[in-house]
Scaffold this motif. Structure first.
Motif, short mmCIF file in Angstrom:
data_model
loop_
_atom_site.label_atom_id
_atom_site.label_comp_id
_atom_site.label_asym_id
_atom_site.label_seq_id
_atom_site.Cartn_x
_atom_site.Cartn_y
_atom_site.Cartn_z
N SER A 24 -2.85 2.42 0.77
CA SER A 24 -3.69 1.28 1.17
C SER A 24 -3.19 -0.01 0.53
N ALA A 25 -2.85 0.06 -0.75
CA ALA A 25 -2.37 -1.13 -1.46
C ALA A 25 -1.08 -1.65 -0.83
N ALA A 26 -0.18 -0.74 -0.48
CA ALA A 26 1.08 -1.14 0.14
C ALA A 26 0.85 -1.77 1.51
N TYR A 27 -0.09 -1.20 2.27
CA TYR A 27 -0.39 -1.72 3.61
C TYR A 27 -1.00 -3.12 3.51
N ILE A 28 -1.94 -3.27 2.59
CA ILE A 28 -2.58 -4.58 2.40
C ILE A 28 -1.54 -5.62 1.98
N GLN A 29 -0.65 -5.24 1.09
CA GLN A 29 0.38 -6.16 0.62
C GLN A 29 1.30 -6.59 1.75
N SER A 30 1.60 -5.67 2.67
CA SER A 30 2.49 -6.01 3.78
C SER A 30 1.88 -7.09 4.67
N TRP A 31 0.55 -7.04 4.87
CA TRP A 31 -0.09 -8.06 5.70
C TRP A 31 -0.30 -9.36 4.93
N LEU A 32 -0.40 -9.27 3.62
CA LEU A 32 -0.49 -10.49 2.82
C LEU A 32 0.80 -11.29 2.90
N ARG A 33 1.91 -10.58 3.03
CA ARG A 33 3.19 -11.28 3.18
C ARG A 33 3.19 -12.12 4.45
N VAL A 34 2.62 -11.56 5.51
CA VAL A 34 2.52 -12.30 6.77
C VAL A 34 1.65 -13.54 6.57
N LEU A 35 0.62 -13.40 5.75
CA LEU A 35 -0.29 -14.52 5.49
C LEU A 35 0.19 -15.37 4.31
N LYS A 36 1.45 -15.19 3.94
CA LYS A 36 2.10 -16.00 2.90
C LYS A 36 1.37 -15.90 1.56
N GLN A 37 0.94 -14.67 1.23
CA GLN A 37 0.33 -14.38 -0.07
C GLN A 37 -0.90 -15.24 -0.36
N ASP A 38 -1.63 -15.63 0.67
CA ASP A 38 -2.83 -16.44 0.48
C ASP A 38 -3.94 -15.55 -0.08
N SER A 39 -4.19 -15.67 -1.38
CA SER A 39 -5.16 -14.79 -2.05
C SER A 39 -6.58 -14.99 -1.52
N ARG A 40 -6.85 -16.16 -0.95
CA ARG A 40 -8.19 -16.40 -0.40
C ARG A 40 -8.49 -15.44 0.75
N ALA A 65 -9.72 -4.13 8.09
CA ALA A 65 -9.75 -2.70 8.40
C ALA A 65 -9.27 -1.84 7.23
N GLU A 66 -8.20 -2.28 6.57
CA GLU A 66 -7.65 -1.45 5.49
C GLU A 66 -8.50 -1.53 4.22
N ILE A 67 -9.03 -2.71 3.92
CA ILE A 67 -9.91 -2.83 2.75
C ILE A 67 -11.19 -2.04 3.00
N GLY A 68 -11.71 -2.14 4.21
CA GLY A 68 -12.91 -1.38 4.55
C GLY A 68 -12.68 0.12 4.49
#
Length: 233
Positions: free
Chosen positions: A186-202, A165-168
């Motif tokens: 947007s970048a801060a929001y995306i980063q916050s959810w990446l932390r939940v996903l343990k920084q999985d860049s995939r 949703a945020e990237i879109g």
């Protein structure tokens, strides 16, 4: 709202009381706390749950609301952003309510605060685009699994959908020419959810692919492709 309390003196000190026969409402608060594991030094997520019994102000006597009227702002609509929303094929219903921004898959409806509630108009469109991207996952549109599969807040599936949703939304902001005003948030929001996903860049790559499909759907590219295929056949 007022917290229910067994000590009536608290209501009396405030100059009021709960109306006879009034029934309280249950309010639940929860979040995930991060705590370092003493054995391996890894961060662990521990759920915190609290609940309160509350009364609405209308259920009391002798008390007045101290809440100030929310400040509003005078903005002109951003034409390019408005055209994106207006051109969204099979767009869900959009309603406006202060303090509420969400997409309801059950009702297939979007709710966002009105433009006047935002200090900057770009923030309004970024929020609206975010919820619009969510709505493309509905079973009658792209039928995106991260939306159609019910998921708890903070779960992997929920986090993936928030990334989409945020990237879109960022893509649509770019299309509307307002990305310079929304990119940092947007970048801060995306980063916050990446932390939940343990920084999985995939996850970013996968989410970006889904986000592109969602943005294309809103922009009408999906219908254009279908029409082209129909003509070729």
């Amino acid at each position: 709202m007022l917290l229910e309390c067994p000590y009536l003196s608290l209501f009396q000190e405030a100059g009021g009381k709960v109306k006879k026969g009034a029934k309280s409402h249950l309010v639940v608060f929860w979040k995930l706390l991060e705590k370092e594991n003493e054995e391996n030094s890894e961060l662990e997520k521990i759920p915190l749950l609290r609940y309160y019994r509350v009364f609405e102000l209308s259920q009391t006597e002798g008390l007045e609301s101290k809440r100030k009227d929310a400040e509003t702002f005078d903005h002109d609509p951003i034409e390019a952003a408005e055209k994106i929303i207006e051109g969204y094929p099979s767009r869900p219903q959009i309603t406006f309510a202060s303090g509420q921004a969400y997409y309801s898959p059950l009702k297939d409806s979007i709710s966002v605060p009105a433009l006047k509630d935002y200090q900057k108009p770009e923030e309004y469109y970024s929020t609206l685009f975010h919820e619009a991207i969510h709505s493309t996952g509905h079973k009658t549109r792209l039928n995106r699994a991260t939306l159609t599969n019910m998921a708890a807040f903070g779960s992997e599936t929920y986090s993936k959908e928030e990334l989409v949703a945020e990237i879109g939304a960022a893509m649509l902001c770019g299309k509307a020419g307002i990305e310079n005003k929304t990119l940092d948030n947007s970048a801060a929001y995306i980063q916050s959810w990446l932390r939940v996903l343990k920084q999985d860049s995939r996850m970013v790559v996968l989410a970006a692919g889904q986000a592109q499909k969602a943005a294309d759907y809103i922009l009408g590219y999906h219908e254009s492709e279908q029409e082209l295929l129909h003509e070729e056949n």
